[in-house]
Motif scaffolding. Structure first.
Motif, PDB file in Angstrom:
ATOM      1  N   GLN A  69       0.814  -1.210   0.000  1.00 37.28           N
ATOM      2  CA  GLN A  69       0.000   0.000   0.000  1.00 37.28           C
ATOM      3  C   GLN A  69       0.853   1.267   0.000  1.00 37.28           C
ATOM      4  O   GLN A  69       0.536   2.241  -0.676  1.00 37.28           O
ATOM      5  N   VAL A  70       1.938   1.244   0.767  1.00 36.75           N
ATOM      6  CA  VAL A  70       2.757   2.439   0.951  1.00 36.75           C
ATOM      7  C   VAL A  70       3.714   2.671  -0.215  1.00 36.75           C
ATOM      8  O   VAL A  70       3.949   3.801  -0.633  1.00 36.75           O
ATOM      9  N   ASP A  71       4.280   1.595  -0.789  1.00 34.76           N
ATOM     10  CA  ASP A  71       5.255   1.731  -1.870  1.00 34.76           C
ATOM     11  C   ASP A  71       4.949   0.729  -2.983  1.00 34.76           C
ATOM     12  O   ASP A  71       5.661  -0.268  -3.154  1.00 34.76           O
ATOM     13  N   PRO A  72       3.888   0.989  -3.776  1.00 39.10           N
ATOM     14  CA  PRO A  72       3.493   0.033  -4.812  1.00 39.10           C
ATOM     15  C   PRO A  72       4.482  -0.069  -5.965  1.00 39.10           C
ATOM     16  O   PRO A  72       4.404  -1.017  -6.754  1.00 39.10           O
ATOM     17  N   VAL A  73       5.397   0.899  -6.079  1.00 32.53           N
ATOM     18  CA  VAL A  73       6.412   0.816  -7.127  1.00 32.53           C
ATOM     19  C   VAL A  73       7.434  -0.270  -6.795  1.00 32.53           C
ATOM     20  O   VAL A  73       7.804  -1.091  -7.645  1.00 32.53           O
ATOM     21  N   LYS A  74       7.854  -0.318  -5.554  1.00 34.12           N
ATOM     22  CA  LYS A  74       8.849  -1.305  -5.124  1.00 34.12           C
ATOM     23  C   LYS A  74       8.201  -2.654  -4.848  1.00 34.12           C
ATOM     24  O   LYS A  74       8.744  -3.698  -5.208  1.00 34.12           O
ATOM     25  N   TYR A  75       7.042  -2.628  -4.207  1.00 30.71           N
ATOM     26  CA  TYR A  75       6.371  -3.858  -3.809  1.00 30.71           C
ATOM     27  C   TYR A  75       5.129  -4.044  -4.688  1.00 30.71           C
ATOM     28  O   TYR A  75       4.155  -3.309  -4.565  1.00 30.71           O
ATOM     29  N   LYS A  76       5.154  -5.034  -5.550  1.00 33.65           N
ATOM     30  CA  LYS A  76       4.124  -5.186  -6.568  1.00 33.65           C
ATOM     31  C   LYS A  76       3.088  -6.264  -6.239  1.00 33.65           C
ATOM     32  O   LYS A  76       1.898  -6.070  -6.447  1.00 33.65           O
ATOM     33  N   THR A  77       3.528  -7.414  -5.793  1.00 30.79           N
ATOM     34  CA  THR A  77       2.612  -8.504  -5.468  1.00 30.79           C
ATOM     35  C   THR A  77       2.929  -9.019  -4.067  1.00 30.79           C
ATOM     36  O   THR A  77       3.992  -8.734  -3.501  1.00 30.79           O
ATOM     37  N   SER A  78       2.014  -9.806  -3.523  1.00 33.21           N
ATOM     38  CA  SER A  78       2.203 -10.317  -2.167  1.00 33.21           C
ATOM     39  C   SER A  78       3.437 -11.208  -2.068  1.00 33.21           C
ATOM     40  O   SER A  78       4.262 -11.053  -1.148  1.00 33.21           O
ATOM     41  N   PHE A  79       3.587 -12.136  -3.019  1.00 35.11           N
ATOM     42  CA  PHE A  79       4.717 -13.063  -2.956  1.00 35.11           C
ATOM     43  C   PHE A  79       6.044 -12.326  -3.156  1.00 35.11           C
ATOM     44  O   PHE A  79       7.027 -12.580  -2.444  1.00 35.11           O
ATOM     45  N   GLN A  80       6.070 -11.418  -4.135  1.00 33.21           N
ATOM     46  CA  GLN A  80       7.298 -10.658  -4.397  1.00 33.21           C
ATOM     47  C   GLN A  80       7.686  -9.799  -3.193  1.00 33.21           C
ATOM     48  O   GLN A  80       8.860  -9.676  -2.834  1.00 33.21           O
ATOM     49  N   THR A  81       6.675  -9.209  -2.529  1.00 33.37           N
ATOM     50  CA  THR A  81       6.937  -8.390  -1.351  1.00 33.37           C
ATOM     51  C   THR A  81       7.478  -9.234  -0.212  1.00 33.37           C
ATOM     52  O   THR A  81       8.420  -8.834   0.491  1.00 33.37           O
ATOM     53  N   LEU A  82       6.922 -10.411  -0.042  1.00 34.57           N
ATOM     54  CA  LEU A  82       7.389 -11.312   1.015  1.00 34.57           C
ATOM     55  C   LEU A  82       8.835 -11.717   0.790  1.00 34.57           C
ATOM     56  O   LEU A  82       9.680 -11.628   1.701  1.00 34.57           O
ATOM     57  N   MET A  83       9.159 -12.136  -0.433  1.00 33.38           N
ATOM     58  CA  MET A  83      10.519 -12.579  -0.733  1.00 33.38           C
ATOM     59  C   MET A  83      11.518 -11.425  -0.639  1.00 33.38           C
ATOM     60  O   MET A  83      12.623 -11.584  -0.099  1.00 33.38           O
ATOM     61  N   LEU A  84      11.139 -10.255  -1.138  1.00 36.26           N
ATOM     62  CA  LEU A  84      12.023  -9.097  -1.098  1.00 36.26           C
ATOM     63  C   LEU A  84      12.272  -8.642   0.339  1.00 36.26           C
ATOM     64  O   LEU A  84      13.415  -8.303   0.702  1.00 36.26           O
ATOM     65  N   SER A  85      11.249  -8.654   1.152  1.00 32.53           N
ATOM     66  CA  SER A  85      11.399  -8.246   2.553  1.00 32.53           C
ATOM     67  C   SER A  85      12.332  -9.179   3.308  1.00 32.53           C
ATOM     68  O   SER A  85      13.197  -8.733   4.076  1.00 32.53           O
ATOM     69  N   VAL A  86      12.176 -10.482   3.075  1.00 34.80           N
ATOM     70  CA  VAL A  86      13.036 -11.460   3.744  1.00 34.80           C
ATOM     71  C   VAL A  86      14.471 -11.338   3.240  1.00 34.80           C
ATOM     72  O   VAL A  86      15.433 -11.425   4.023  1.00 34.80           O
TER      73      VAL A  86
END
Length: 339
Positions: A69-86
């Motif tokens: 929600q806060v940075d949709p440019v960097k974080y696009k999908t749920s799975f991609q956000t999870l993997m990138l955060s980890v």
């Protein structure tokens, strides 16, 4: 579900009778008097467990949702956000924000469920037995909205901390670091600037959550469950509770998601206002993260109702069945039909 015969009895005598409740509800004799201080206290405790535990258990999914929600440019999908955060912060990031989540939503649950029972009885007493039945959906909506107004005042400071910790890597790693830092940067305003959009998110959410649940339970017992509620075991009744809660949760996610996006954006930006946050997100941005939130809110709401009803079972609180038309109203309708 609301017990209109009970509330009518309260109007007449202002003294609820345990035997009357037991006979009306079809359950074993209750150990706690309906409408008593103990009844409301245990209801509030059930809210603490149902909201505090479930929201804390879903912190990893909540972190993913907030970052999208806060940075949709960097974080696009749920799975991609999870993997990138980890990958960036390690597996410990999945628990980030758990402390303000647990504290905030425990306080919110206390007020949400406890005050809902209070306002439901209060408004039912004002309306009377017949109107409480006829206008029961409006009664549920009014009681839940009133309860959530106060619940969000308790939640707002902790929600602000949670979102900032989850969405700004390096800002603070935990509650102990974040609490004084937020106060130093923005003062008390920083803790409560998200309250108006929080009301925009949570009041419609809670109205749907409670009214949707109450009416779904009523429909399930009327059209789906093949036997009367009184013939089901407590565990079978709790399955119906969870199912109705999950269905209500799906409706909640759709109703409240745009405001949830604004809250996340607002609490992550210093000095931002709700209108600025909405403009920056745009129409598409307001609906970002909806998929993750549907999964989260559906599961969360189902479990919340399951835990809350389980607390009532354990402490033997009155658990009235779905409301039935009062006999006085039946007689009026029969008389009107015969004329």
């Amino acid at each position: 579900m609301d017990h209109f015969r009970t509330t009518s009895k309260r109007i007449q005598s202002q003294n609820l009778n345990t035997n009357f409740l037991a006979a009306a509800s079809g359950d074993d004799a209750s150990a706690v008097e309906f409408g008593s201080a103990k009844f409301y206290a245990i209801s509030g405790f059930g809210g603490v467990l149902s909201c505090g535990l479930t929201h804390t258990a879903l912190v990893p999914l909540d972190l993913v949702k907030c970052r999208i929600q806060v940075d949709p440019v960097k974080y696009k999908t749920s799975f991609q956000t999870l993997m990138l955060s980890v990958r960036e912060d390690g597996f410990r990031v999945l628990g980030r924000g758990w402390a303000p989540t647990f504290i905030g939503y425990s306080q919110q649950g206390l007020a949400k469920f406890g005050f809902y029972e209070v306002f439901k009885v209060l408004y039912s007493n004002i309306l009377g037995e017949e109107k409480s039945y006829l206008w029961r959906t409006s009664l549920y909506l009014a009681a839940s909205a009133s309860a959530e107004f106060f619940a969000d005042i308790a939640l707002a400071p902790w929600e602000a901390l949670k979102v900032r910790i989850q969405t700004q890597p390096g800002w603070a790693n935990n509650l102990r670091e974040g609490l004084p830092k937020l106060y130093k940067e923005e003062g008390l305003r920083g803790f409560y600037k998200g309250l108006p959009p929080l009301w925009m998110r949570q009041i419609p959410y809670t109205m749907v959550k409670f009214a949707g649940f109450e009416r779904t339970v009523e429909a399930l017992y009327k059209y789906v469950v093949p036997v009367p509620r009184s013939e089901l075991s407590k565990s079978q009744q709790l399955v119906v509770t969870f199912t109705a809660g999950y269905i209500a949760g799906l409706m909640c996610a759709l109703v409240s998601h745009p405001a949830d996006s604004i809250v996340s954006k607002l609490n992550s930006d210093v000095g931002s206002t709700p209108l600025q946050a909405a403009r920056e997100l745009g129409m598409r941005g307001l609906w970002k993260g909806l998929g993750a939130r549907i999964v989260m809110v559906g599961s969360l709401t189902g479990m919340q109702w399951f835990i809350y009803d389980s607390v009532k079972v354990v402490f033997r609180l009155p658990r009235p069945p779905p409301p039935e038309m009062p006999e006085s109203l039946k007689r009026k309708l029969q008389l009107k039909a015969s004329i």
